[in-house]
Scaffold this motif. Structure first.
Motif, short mmCIF file in Angstrom:
data_model
loop_
_atom_site.label_atom_id
_atom_site.label_comp_id
_atom_site.label_asym_id
_atom_site.label_seq_id
_atom_site.Cartn_x
_atom_site.Cartn_y
_atom_site.Cartn_z
N ILE A 94 1.47 -1.79 0.43
CA ILE A 94 -0.23 -0.46 0.48
C ILE A 94 0.62 1.39 -0.32
O ILE A 94 2.19 0.89 0.19
N ARG A 95 0.33 2.35 -0.51
CA ARG A 95 0.77 3.50 -0.25
C ARG A 95 0.20 4.72 -0.24
O ARG A 95 -1.64 4.72 -1.26
N VAL A 102 -0.65 -6.61 -4.87
CA VAL A 102 -0.13 -7.71 -4.50
C VAL A 102 0.91 -8.35 -4.55
O VAL A 102 0.75 -9.35 -6.19
N SER A 103 2.07 -9.10 -3.50
CA SER A 103 2.80 -9.46 -4.57
C SER A 103 2.33 -11.33 -3.58
O SER A 103 2.05 -11.46 -2.76
N VAL A 104 3.01 -11.89 -3.81
CA VAL A 104 2.20 -13.82 -4.29
C VAL A 104 4.36 -14.53 -4.43
O VAL A 104 4.49 -14.28 -5.38
N GLY A 105 3.89 -14.87 -3.41
CA GLY A 105 5.40 -15.94 -3.09
C GLY A 105 5.49 -16.47 -2.14
O GLY A 105 5.47 -15.58 -0.90
N ARG A 106 6.12 -17.92 -1.83
CA ARG A 106 6.63 -18.14 -0.25
C ARG A 106 8.06 -17.24 0.06
O ARG A 106 8.48 -16.80 -0.82
N ALA A 107 7.24 -16.55 1.69
CA ALA A 107 8.73 -16.19 2.38
C ALA A 107 8.20 -16.61 3.85
O ALA A 107 7.34 -17.60 3.84
N ALA A 204 0.47 -10.55 5.65
CA ALA A 204 1.93 -9.33 5.62
C ALA A 204 1.81 -8.39 4.80
O ALA A 204 0.76 -8.18 3.68
N LEU A 205 2.16 -7.25 5.55
CA LEU A 205 1.96 -5.62 4.23
C LEU A 205 3.08 -5.12 4.46
O LEU A 205 4.13 -4.92 5.49
N THR A 206 3.10 -4.51 3.53
CA THR A 206 4.11 -3.33 2.66
C THR A 206 3.45 -1.67 2.89
O THR A 206 2.87 -1.84 1.84
N CYS A 207 4.06 -0.82 3.61
CA CYS A 207 3.08 0.91 3.35
C CYS A 207 4.85 1.35 2.97
O CYS A 207 5.68 1.08 3.53
N TYR A 208 4.70 1.58 1.73
CA TYR A 208 5.61 2.73 1.26
C TYR A 208 5.71 4.16 1.82
O TYR A 208 4.30 4.67 1.88
N GLY A 209 7.01 4.63 1.88
CA GLY A 209 6.77 6.51 2.46
C GLY A 209 5.66 6.98 1.50
O GLY A 209 5.45 6.83 0.13
N GLU A 210 5.12 8.05 1.83
CA GLU A 210 4.14 9.22 1.33
C GLU A 210 4.88 10.51 0.79
O GLU A 210 4.23 11.74 0.15
N ARG A 211 5.61 10.59 1.53
CA ARG A 211 6.79 11.79 1.38
C ARG A 211 8.00 12.30 1.18
O ARG A 211 8.46 11.00 1.92
N THR A 212 8.78 12.87 0.44
CA THR A 212 10.00 12.34 0.35
C THR A 212 10.40 13.16 1.49
O THR A 212 11.85 12.36 1.91
N ALA A 213 9.82 14.24 2.12
CA ALA A 213 10.91 15.15 3.05
C ALA A 213 10.59 13.82 4.08
O ALA A 213 12.33 14.25 5.26
N ASP A 214 9.97 12.81 4.87
CA ASP A 214 10.35 11.78 5.58
C ASP A 214 11.70 11.15 5.79
O ASP A 214 11.87 10.06 6.60
N ILE A 216 11.04 8.03 4.05
CA ILE A 216 10.64 6.85 4.43
C ILE A 216 10.90 5.57 3.80
O ILE A 216 9.53 6.45 2.55
N ASP A 217 11.46 4.74 3.13
CA ASP A 217 11.37 3.44 1.78
C ASP A 217 10.02 3.08 2.15
O ASP A 217 9.46 3.52 0.88
N TYR A 218 10.35 2.46 2.84
CA TYR A 218 8.96 1.14 3.34
C TYR A 218 9.08 0.87 5.07
O TYR A 218 9.48 0.56 5.99
N LEU A 219 7.49 0.04 5.22
CA LEU A 219 7.42 -0.62 6.37
C LEU A 219 7.50 -1.63 6.29
O LEU A 219 5.65 -1.67 5.32
N SER A 220 7.80 -3.41 6.62
CA SER A 220 7.36 -4.19 5.91
C SER A 220 6.77 -4.40 7.41
O SER A 220 7.55 -4.58 8.08
#
Length: 407
Positions: A94-95, A102-107, A204-214, A216-220
């Motif tokens: 999400i962003r 949605v990423s599909v694959g074993r992890a 599982a969820l990955t949230c990408y950063g919303e603003r360049t100033a922050d 943040i690449d992502y939260l996994s």
């Protein structure tokens, strides 16, 4: 004392005894432990030296997936990983509160200490692990001598340094570390749970950063046995006050930085200690020496956000332990000409270069705010979103396209 009575420990009686092996591996983290297991299972006499019988709880690698699983399967460790880790097969990406794809694959998710323990459990002979500290390594064209803090000695044909970013032994050998990017990234790790004890609505969820100033690449977010693990990757000055806020008030700070997460997490809290890690990108110089070879982070560090560290490590282990070391042991000597074969291996060089390339790409995609990178960032997420929607309308379409491209 050690946790296993079969583990070789230093003692007064062993101070004058020399242990003779084919290969001595210094450093019992993931790289060293995997290398020791691969070599020992192939019939080589191996000594794995580490200060600790049980690896401590470190904030390092906590998830394994994608190509890394293929490499673990090739090395024969996938079943062992399956027994100790939490498997998941789908990641919601999400962003700004909206689904990207949605990423599909074993992890798999698991603490780094459990990953190291899994690797060490594959040693055919537990006494291959020597709990001691290496104080010096003397390398020559024929035999190498390793000196231990206990007074013991190890004689080996080859010494493998898998000491991570601890460079004392390498420095004594004249091996120096060159920093390519100081304080390149900052990572945080913690475990969360809902206050009502209900499960989260995602595997599982990955949230990408919303603003360049922050920065943040992502939260996994991914499952481990203790709960839902969170890995936050940032490109930001580690002295910034936000770092202190993330340690003191992680829940409120994460939601302030990533407000789109709120509907997905509900009322949650952090259930363990917040750990963080500042990573410098670096490579070694002066490493081409007789009788000694460096693998993993001892050779080159990685950006955790890029997710290339384990892949690099596994390439090092696979190429050294299945191709070069067995062949080197078949002939006399262990000079520079042999050692250079590993460092110039095509797969290893490609993995090292890809790791640095991805480190720079992730930082630029996250933080650069010029027009060129702003357009590139928008296109990056737009392309992913369109592909996801097309695949929803025509299930299996994306897999068919990827299969055709690989053919």
């Amino acid at each position: 004392m050690t946790a296993d009575s079969n583990v070789t420990e230093p003692s007064a009686g062993s101070a004058t005894a020399a242990i003779v092996v084919d290969i001595a591996i210094v450093g019992g983290g993931l790289a060293g432990s995997l290398a020791a297991a691969v070599l020992a299972r192939a019939g080589h006499r191996v000594a794995l030296v580490d200060k600790r019988a049980v690896h401590p709880d470190e904030f390092r690698v906590e998830k394994i997936g994608g190509r890394q699983l293929e490499m673990l399967r090739k090395l024969g460790y996938l079943d062992a990983l399956d027994n100790v880790a939490c498997r998941y097969d789908q990641v919601l990406n999400i962003r700004e509160g909206k689904v990207v794809d949605v990423s599909v694959g074993r992890a798999y998710g698991l603490p780094y200490a459990d990953l190291v323990a899994m690797a060490r459990s594959q040693l055919p002979d537990p006494s291959s692990l020597i709990v001691d500290e290496v104080t010096a390594v003397n390398c020559r064209d024929d035999l190498q001598h390793v000196e231990l803090a206990s007074g013991g000695r190890i004689t080996a044909r080859l010494v493998v340094l898998a000491t991570g970013m601890a460079g004392v032994l390498g420095y004594k050998l004249g091996i120096k570390r060159r920093v390519l990017a100081e304080r390149h990234s900052v990572s945080f790790g913690f475990t969360i749970a809902r206050r009502d004890h209900a499960p989260f609505d995602f595997e599982a969820l990955t949230c990408y950063g919303e603003r360049t100033a922050d920065g943040i690449d992502y939260l996994s977010l991914f499952p481990v046995r203790a709960g839902m693990r969170a890995n936050l990757f940032m490109f930001r000055d580690p002295t910034d006050p936000i770092m202190r806020e993330l340690r003191r008030e992680p829940e409120a700070t994460v939601l302030r930085l990533l407000p789109g997460l709120r509907p997905y997490l509900g009322d949650f809290h952090v259930i363990d200690r917040v750990q963080n890690w500042v990573m410098h990108l670096s490579v070694v110089e002066g490493h081409l020496q007789p009788g000694v070879v460096l693998i993993g982070d001892a050779f080159q560090t990685n950006c955790p956000a890029a997710g290339t560290g384990v892949a690099r490590l596994l390439v090092d282990v696979e190429r050294l332990c299945t191709e070069y070391a067995p062949r080197w042991l078949g002939t006399e000597g262990m000079g520079r000409e042999k050692i250079s074969e590993f460092y110039s291996d095509r797969d290893k060089v490609a993995a090292d270069q890809q790791s640095l390339k991805m480190a720079r790409f992730r930082q630029a995609l996250t933080s650069r705010n010029d027009i060129g990178w702003d357009v590139r960032r928008r296109l990056h997420f737009l392309r992913r979103s369109i592909t996801h929607r097309l695949d929803q309308m025509r299930p299996g379409w994306l897999a068919q396209v990827r299969s055709a491209l690989r053919a």
